[in-house]
Design a protein around this motif. Structure first.
Motif, PDB file in Angstrom:
ATOM      1  N   TRP A   1     -68.060   1.489  14.030  1.00 35.66           N
ATOM      2  CA  TRP A   1     -68.841   2.558  14.050  1.00 35.66           C
ATOM      3  C   TRP A   1     -67.425   3.610  13.698  1.00 35.66           C
ATOM      4  N   ARG A   2     -66.097   3.540  13.608  1.00 28.27           N
ATOM      5  CA  ARG A   2     -65.304   4.493  13.761  1.00 28.27           C
ATOM      6  C   ARG A   2     -65.424   4.696  12.211  1.00 28.27           C
ATOM      7  N   THR A   3     -65.120   3.044  11.376  1.00 27.78           N
ATOM      8  CA  THR A   3     -64.471   2.966   9.943  1.00 27.78           C
ATOM      9  C   THR A   3     -65.544   3.872   9.359  1.00 27.78           C
ATOM     10  N   THR A   4     -66.832   3.973   9.799  1.00 29.71           N
ATOM     11  CA  THR A   4     -67.655   5.193   8.819  1.00 29.71           C
ATOM     12  C   THR A   4     -67.180   6.566   8.737  1.00 29.71           C
ATOM     13  N   GLY A   5     -66.434   7.158   9.107  1.00 33.97           N
ATOM     14  CA  GLY A   5     -65.823   7.896   9.603  1.00 33.97           C
ATOM     15  C   GLY A   5     -66.172   9.015  10.434  1.00 33.97           C
TER      16      GLY A   5
END
Length: 489
Positions: free
Chosen positions: A338-342
C-alpha cells in the motif's frame, strides 16, 4: 455451556460470601447498566436496558422466562402445522390498557406495525420469512411463513415484538415513579384476562429499578443498596472481577454471538478485502482473551459459532497451521505494498465503549496492528470511525442470526452482495439441508469480504445475591424482570 460457567467462575476465583442486601423482604432493588434515556426510547434500536424495560411492560404473543424458555403472553396457547410453516395462536381474554378488548384483529395490526418498523434491521431480516399475518377468529390469528423456521417462537418473544396499544403496553408489569424512584409491579392476573391467583399480593413484590453506569452499579451492589445488577458486558467485566469478590455472586451467561471488529469505513487502505484481511491476520486473539483470565473462553476466526444446529461444517477456522509470525509477515507485506503507491502508513480510528475492559482490548489491538505498520487510535461510540468494536449476543442459535447481522441491509460498509443473495435463497429454502448448504455458501462469501473480524464469543455478566430468586444464567443472556417479582412458595 454449564462447563463454560464452571470454568469461568473457577478462573475468576469467586468463592463468594452470602452478601446481604438492604432487606430480606419488601421491594427488590435492581440496577440495570445503561444510560438515563434508555427507558425513554420508542423505536426498534433500543439499548439492552430499554429492551428489558419494554419486555416487562409491553408483552407480545409470547415471552421468555428466567431460563430463556418461550412462555405464553398475550397468546394463551398455539399450535404449529405439520409442515412447520404456519403458527396458529389463540389469544387470552382481556383488554388492552385503554380498555379495548384484546382481539386477533388488534393484535394482528400491532404485529404488522412492528414488522414494518423493523425493516432495514438485522431482526427484520430474521423475520423476513413471514408471508402474512391473518385473522382467523375473534381471538385466533395465524402467522404463515415462507419456509419452516425452528426458532420462530424465540423471534416472536423478542422485546421489539411487544404489542403496544397506543403508548401503553399490556404488561405484565406496570411502571410508576414514587419520590423519583422507578417502581415496577406485576399487574394482577384478573386485570389481564387471566384466572385470579390466590394470595397474589403476598406472593409478589415490587421492583425498585435504577439505571446506572457499570462502575456505580458495582459500587451500589457491594455497598448493599441493590440486590441484582444486570447488563454487564466485556467493557465492564474487570469491575466485577475486582470489586465483586467479597459481597455477591458473579453470574456469567453462556452466550454466543459476535465479538469482534466491524469495518465502518471502506475507503483508503480499507477499500480492498485483502487489506481488511491484513488486520484480521495481525490480531493475536489468544493473547487478547488471555488478558481477561476467563477459563473456557476461546478465540475464533469464524463468523458463525461452531457446533450450532444445522451447521454442515463446510466453513472452518481461518489460517489453520499458519503461525502468528507468518500471519503478521503476510499482513505487513500488504501494508508495505500500500505504501509503495505513495500513500502514508494507515492510521485508523476504532469506536469503542468506555470501560476498563475496552481499554484492555484496545491496548492489545493497538499493539497488534502496530506490528504490521498500522497506527490505531480510539474514539467514542458516537464518533465516526474506520472500525467499530461489536459486542452482540445472539438472539437465537442459528447461522442465519450471525449472517443477518452482517447483511448489506443491516450494515452496508464492506458487505457482500453475493452473501446477501445466498441468504435470500436460504430463507426461501424449505429443505433443511439445502438451507444449511446455502447458509454455508453465504458465510464463505461474507467471510471473504472481510467486513467483520471475529475475535471470540461475547461475555455477559451479572451480580446477583444468592437470596434473589427469579434469575438464571441462560444461553440468551436475557434476564426478564417479571420473574424477579415473584416470591417462591
Amino acid at each position: 455451556m454449564n462447563r463454560f460457567i464452571r470454568l469461568a467462575l473457577l478462573a475468576l476465583s469467586m468463592i463468594t460470601a452470602q452478601g446481604c442486601g438492604r432487606r430480606s423482604e419488601g421491594p427488590l432493588p435492581v440496577a440495570l447498566i445503561g444510560e438515563a434515556a434508555a427507558f425513554n426510547g420508542t423505536g426498534v434500536r433500543l439499548p439492552l436496558a430499554g429492551q428489558v424495560f419494554r419486555a416487562a411492560t409491553t408483552e407480545g404473543l409470547v415471552g421468555f422466562d428466567e431460563e430463556g424458555r418461550v412462555v405464553p403472553a398475550i397468546a394463551q396457547r398455539w399450535i404449529i402445522t405439520d409442515d412447520g410453516a404456519s403458527y396458529i395462536f389463540r389469544l387470552r381474554d382481556g383488554a388492552w390498557p385503554d380498555g379495548t378488548a384484546i382481539s386477533a384483529e388488534t393484535a394482528a395490526a400491532a404485529i404488522r406495525k412492528a414488522l414494518a418498523a423493523l425493516k432495514g434491521t438485522a431482526l427484520g431480516l430474521d423475520l423476513a420469512g413471514i408471508s402474512q399475518v391473518r385473522v382467523m377468529a375473534t381471538r385466533v390469528l395465524e402467522i404463515d411463513l415462507i419456509a419452516p423456521e425452528p426458532d420462530f417462537l424465540t423471534l416472536l418473544a423478542q422485546p421489539e415484538l411487544g404489542l403496544p396499544r397506543g403508548k401503553l403496553g399490556a404488561g405484565p408489569m406496570k411502571a410508576k415513579r414514587e419520590n423519583g424512584q422507578l417502581i415496577l409491579s406485576l399487574i394482577p392476573p384478573e386485570k389481564r384476562g387471566l384466572p385470579p391467583q390466590e394470595n397474589f399480593a403476598s406472593r409478589t413484590r415490587t421492583l425498585e429499578i435504577e439505571l446506572v453506569s457499570a462502575s456505580r452499579g458495582v459500587a451500589r451492589f457491594n455497598d448493599g443498596f441493590v440486590d441484582a445488577l444486570l447488563g454487564g458486558r466485556i467493557d465492564s467485566l474487570p469491575l466485577a472481577q475486582v470489586a465483586g469478590l467479597a459481597r455477591g455472586n458473579v453470574q456469567l451467561d453462556p452466550v454466543i454471538g459476535l465479538f469482534g471488529i466491524m469495518i465502518d469505513n471502506e475507503e483508503g487502505f480499507l477499500a480492498e478485502p485483502p487489506n481488511r484481511e491484513a488486520l484480521a491476520l495481525a490480531i493475536d486473539r489468544d493473547a487478547l482473551i488471555a488478558g481477561f483470565n476467563i477459563g473456557g473462553w476461546q478465540s475464533t476466526t469464524r463468523i458463525v459459532a461452531a457446533d450450532i444446529p444445522g451447521d454442515l461444517g463446510t466453513v472452518g477456522e481461518r489460517w489453520v497451521g499458519m503461525a502468528m509470525a507468518q500471519r503478521r509477515t503476510l499482513a505487513a507485506e500488504r501494508v508495505a505494498r500500500w505504501r509503495t503507491t505513495g500513500e502514508p502508513a494507515p492510521a485508523l480510528r476504532i469506536a469503542m465503549p468506555n470501560g476498563p475492559g475496552s481499554q484492555l482490548v484496545f491496548s492489545h489491538l493497538r499493539s497488534d496492528l502496530s506490528a504490521i505498520g498500522i497506527t490505531l487510535s480510539r474514539v467514542g461510540e458516537a464518533v465516526p470511525a474506520d472500525l467499530r468494536l461489536i459486542d452482540v449476543a445472539a438472539r437465537y442459535g442459528r447461522a442465519a442470526w450471525f449472517l443477518n447481522q452482517l447483511a448489506c441491509t443491516a450494515h452496508k460498509a464492506a458487505c457482500s452482495q453475493a452473501g446477501d443473495a445466498r441468504l435470500a435463497e436460504a430463507r426461501a429454502a424449505r429443505d433443511p439441508r439445502e438451507r444449511a448448504a446455502l447458509l454455508g455458501e453465504a458465510e464463505a462469501e461474507i467471510t471473504s469480504a472481510n467486513g467483520y473480524i471475529p475475535i471470540a464469543r461475547p461475555l455477559r455478566w451479572s451480580l446477583v445475591r444468592s437470596s434473589v430468586t427469579g434469575f438464571s444464567p441462560n444461553p440468551l443472556g436475557w434476564h426478564p424482570l417479571p420473574p424477579l417479582a415473584i416470591i417462591p412458595r
